[in-house]
Every structure is written in C-alpha cells, then in structure tokens.
Design a protein around this motif. Sequence first.
Motif, PDB file in Angstrom:
ATOM      1  N   ALA A  51      -8.778   6.448   3.552  1.00 16.34           N
ATOM      2  CA  ALA A  51      -7.606   6.777   2.350  1.00 16.34           C
ATOM      3  C   ALA A  51      -6.080   7.603   3.611  1.00 16.34           C
ATOM      4  O   ALA A  51      -5.131   7.305   2.987  1.00 16.34           O
ATOM      5  CB  ALA A  51      -7.140   7.986   1.562  1.00 16.34           C
ATOM      6  N   ALA A  55      -2.594   5.595   3.790  1.00 16.77           N
ATOM      7  CA  ALA A  55      -1.332   6.016   3.903  1.00 16.77           C
ATOM      8  C   ALA A  55       0.022   6.648   5.057  1.00 16.77           C
ATOM      9  O   ALA A  55       0.738   6.797   4.524  1.00 16.77           O
ATOM     10  CB  ALA A  55      -1.324   7.898   2.782  1.00 16.77           C
ATOM     11  N   ASN A  69       6.194   7.256  -6.809  1.00 20.82           N
ATOM     12  CA  ASN A  69       4.285   7.654  -7.131  1.00 20.82           C
ATOM     13  C   ASN A  69       3.951   7.525  -5.962  1.00 20.82           C
ATOM     14  O   ASN A  69       4.420   7.589  -5.246  1.00 20.82           O
ATOM     15  CB  ASN A  69       4.715   6.135  -7.514  1.00 20.82           C
ATOM     16  CG  ASN A  69       4.646   4.701  -6.966  1.00 20.82           C
ATOM     17  OD1 ASN A  69       5.579   4.538  -5.776  1.00 20.82           O
ATOM     18  ND2 ASN A  69       4.574   3.412  -6.756  1.00 20.82           N
ATOM     19  N   SER A  70       3.073   6.311  -6.317  1.00 22.84           N
ATOM     20  CA  SER A  70       1.538   6.805  -5.645  1.00 22.84           C
ATOM     21  C   SER A  70       0.990   4.958  -5.134  1.00 22.84           C
ATOM     22  O   SER A  70       0.483   4.454  -5.167  1.00 22.84           O
ATOM     23  CB  SER A  70       0.502   6.852  -5.415  1.00 22.84           C
ATOM     24  OG  SER A  70      -0.786   6.657  -4.269  1.00 22.84           O
ATOM     25  N   ALA A  72      -0.436   3.389  -2.764  1.00 17.25           N
ATOM     26  CA  ALA A  72      -1.406   3.784  -1.874  1.00 17.25           C
ATOM     27  C   ALA A  72      -2.062   3.591  -2.967  1.00 17.25           C
ATOM     28  O   ALA A  72      -3.386   2.803  -2.982  1.00 17.25           O
ATOM     29  CB  ALA A  72      -1.997   5.031  -1.497  1.00 17.25           C
ATOM     30  N   THR A  73      -2.052   3.856  -4.278  1.00 19.44           N
ATOM     31  CA  THR A  73      -3.202   3.316  -5.389  1.00 19.44           C
ATOM     32  C   THR A  73      -2.679   2.615  -6.119  1.00 19.44           C
ATOM     33  O   THR A  73      -3.254   1.613  -7.797  1.00 19.44           O
ATOM     34  CB  THR A  73      -3.578   4.667  -6.027  1.00 19.44           C
ATOM     35  OG1 THR A  73      -2.519   5.489  -6.983  1.00 19.44           O
ATOM     36  CG2 THR A  73      -4.401   5.245  -5.649  1.00 19.44           C
ATOM     37  N   ASP A  74      -1.086   2.282  -6.573  1.00 15.25           N
ATOM     38  CA  ASP A  74      -0.106   1.490  -7.390  1.00 15.25           C
ATOM     39  C   ASP A  74      -0.533   0.377  -6.784  1.00 15.25           C
ATOM     40  O   ASP A  74       1.087  -0.018  -6.182  1.00 15.25           O
ATOM     41  CB  ASP A  74       1.142   2.109  -7.979  1.00 15.25           C
ATOM     42  CG  ASP A  74       1.129   3.033  -8.942  1.00 15.25           C
ATOM     43  OD1 ASP A  74       0.106   2.572  -9.250  1.00 15.25           O
ATOM     44  OD2 ASP A  74       1.970   3.971  -8.591  1.00 15.25           O
ATOM     45  N   MET A  75      -1.120  -0.909  -7.084  1.00 16.23           N
ATOM     46  CA  MET A  75      -1.093  -2.270  -6.415  1.00 16.23           C
ATOM     47  C   MET A  75      -0.965  -3.445  -7.577  1.00 16.23           C
ATOM     48  O   MET A  75      -1.408  -3.508  -8.499  1.00 16.23           O
ATOM     49  CB  MET A  75      -2.464  -2.399  -5.944  1.00 16.23           C
ATOM     50  CG  MET A  75      -1.974  -0.978  -4.666  1.00 16.23           C
ATOM     51  SD  MET A  75      -4.039  -0.985  -3.867  1.00 16.23           S
ATOM     52  CE  MET A  75      -4.003  -2.811  -2.785  1.00 16.23           C
ATOM     53  N   SER A  87      -2.736  -8.355  -1.715  1.00 18.09           N
ATOM     54  CA  SER A  87      -3.139  -7.012  -2.847  1.00 18.09           C
ATOM     55  C   SER A  87      -1.590  -6.626  -1.930  1.00 18.09           C
ATOM     56  O   SER A  87      -1.275  -6.551  -1.039  1.00 18.09           O
ATOM     57  CB  SER A  87      -4.705  -6.055  -2.443  1.00 18.09           C
ATOM     58  OG  SER A  87      -5.426  -6.953  -2.654  1.00 18.09           O
ATOM     59  N   HIS A  89       0.922  -2.970  -2.237  1.00 20.24           N
ATOM     60  CA  HIS A  89       1.057  -1.868  -2.562  1.00 20.24           C
ATOM     61  C   HIS A  89       2.418  -1.376  -3.102  1.00 20.24           C
ATOM     62  O   HIS A  89       3.792  -2.519  -2.746  1.00 20.24           O
ATOM     63  CB  HIS A  89       1.323  -1.170  -1.491  1.00 20.24           C
ATOM     64  CG  HIS A  89      -0.521  -1.201  -1.220  1.00 20.24           C
ATOM     65  ND1 HIS A  89      -1.379   0.088  -1.563  1.00 20.24           N
ATOM     66  CD2 HIS A  89      -0.763  -1.537  -0.168  1.00 20.24           C
ATOM     67  CE1 HIS A  89      -2.199  -0.611  -0.510  1.00 20.24           C
ATOM     68  NE2 HIS A  89      -2.469  -1.202  -0.284  1.00 20.24           N
TER      69      HIS A  89
END
Length: 213
Positions: A51, A55, A69-70, A72-75, A87, A89
Amino acid sequence: MTEPAEKPRKSWFKSSPLAHGLMLGLFSLVTAGLLAWADQATEAPIAARGADDLAASLAQVLPASLYDNSPATDMRTVTDAAAGPVSVHIAAKAGTVTGTAFELTGYGYSGAIRVLIGVAPDGSLLGVRVLSHAETPGLGDKIEVAKTDWIEGFTGRSLSDPTPDGWKVKRDGGIFDQFSGATITPRAVVGTIRRGLEFFARNQAALTAPLAN
C-alpha cells in the motif's frame, strides 16, 4: 566358558515401517504449521508495504494538490476493446474528477516494462513513471527517473502534442530521444504511453464521470 552377550533387540518403533511413516507425517505437519504461521505473520506487513509503494507511485503521477479523495482506493475498471480490463485510479476534488492513473505494460529488449501513466481530464499527461523492468543496466535503465530525467519529458504531452506521427523515438521519425546503444527500450516506453493516451481518449467519458457521494 562365558556365554556371548545377547545382541540388543531393535525396538518395534525403530524397525517398523509404520513408525517411520508416523515420524514423517509428524515432521510434515510441524513444517506445514510453521510455514502457515510465518505466512500469517508476514501477510500484514507485506500488505502495508504494498500500500505504501502504491501511494508513493501514485503521488509521482497525480499531484496531491489535485484531489481530496484517496486515489489508491477510489478505482474504476474499464474494459477496453484494445487494452482489455484496465484498473484506473481516480483523483477527484469535491467529487469532480481531476486526474486518472493506470498501468500498462510494454515490452523492451529484456522483457516486460510496467508503466504508470497519469492523465488529466483534458487528456494531457500529469506524469509517467516506470514501475518495473529488466532492461540492461547502464543502457535501458535510463527510463528510470532515478537514473535520468528522460521520463519526465512526457509531462504535459497529449495525443495532439505531438501529433500521432510524433509519438516515436527520433530514429523512427518522432520527437523523443532514444538512448545511445539502446533504442528498443525507449521505443517500447513511448509506444506504451501513446497507447495509454489512446485508451484514455476512447474511454474519456466513463473515466471523468463524477464520483458518487
């Protein structure tokens, strides 16, 4: 006359095939248990390191000032006719998409080259980084930002800057420098970045749609 000493008898446990099988089974069981424990003990640190690496990579192609936002997780996953499932980001501020980042793979002299590409909503490059490669040290490894600033020359470029004919190394009639003694590697990276911009252009509407609250 002294009678000869009686030879010690082998114990059943030492001579029995069944006993040997039990010992082997016990050894295997203990080994498997230790391996399982080690795997479980290292799973969390490895995930945390992954992770952190993600980042750090995203920060190089998506400027932090662009989003709240993030990424790394908003995909989003886009299935593209040419690139297949990709995928992506998503960087956003107040729900409005301000950037995207995704990985594509090209093939250089020594194998796969993983490239992380950051693209703004208007289709211009926010940044590009090579994540991994196996190119020749001292030649092909100049694609690394730690070796030269060559990769940074793509920031701000788009499919119209240069025109499609310019998206090649100079030896092939384009505008991008190749390396002395190594043309295949930069050619692969330039081609991969161009494919990334074309992927974005084909899927621009889906990639720039506002984030759901």
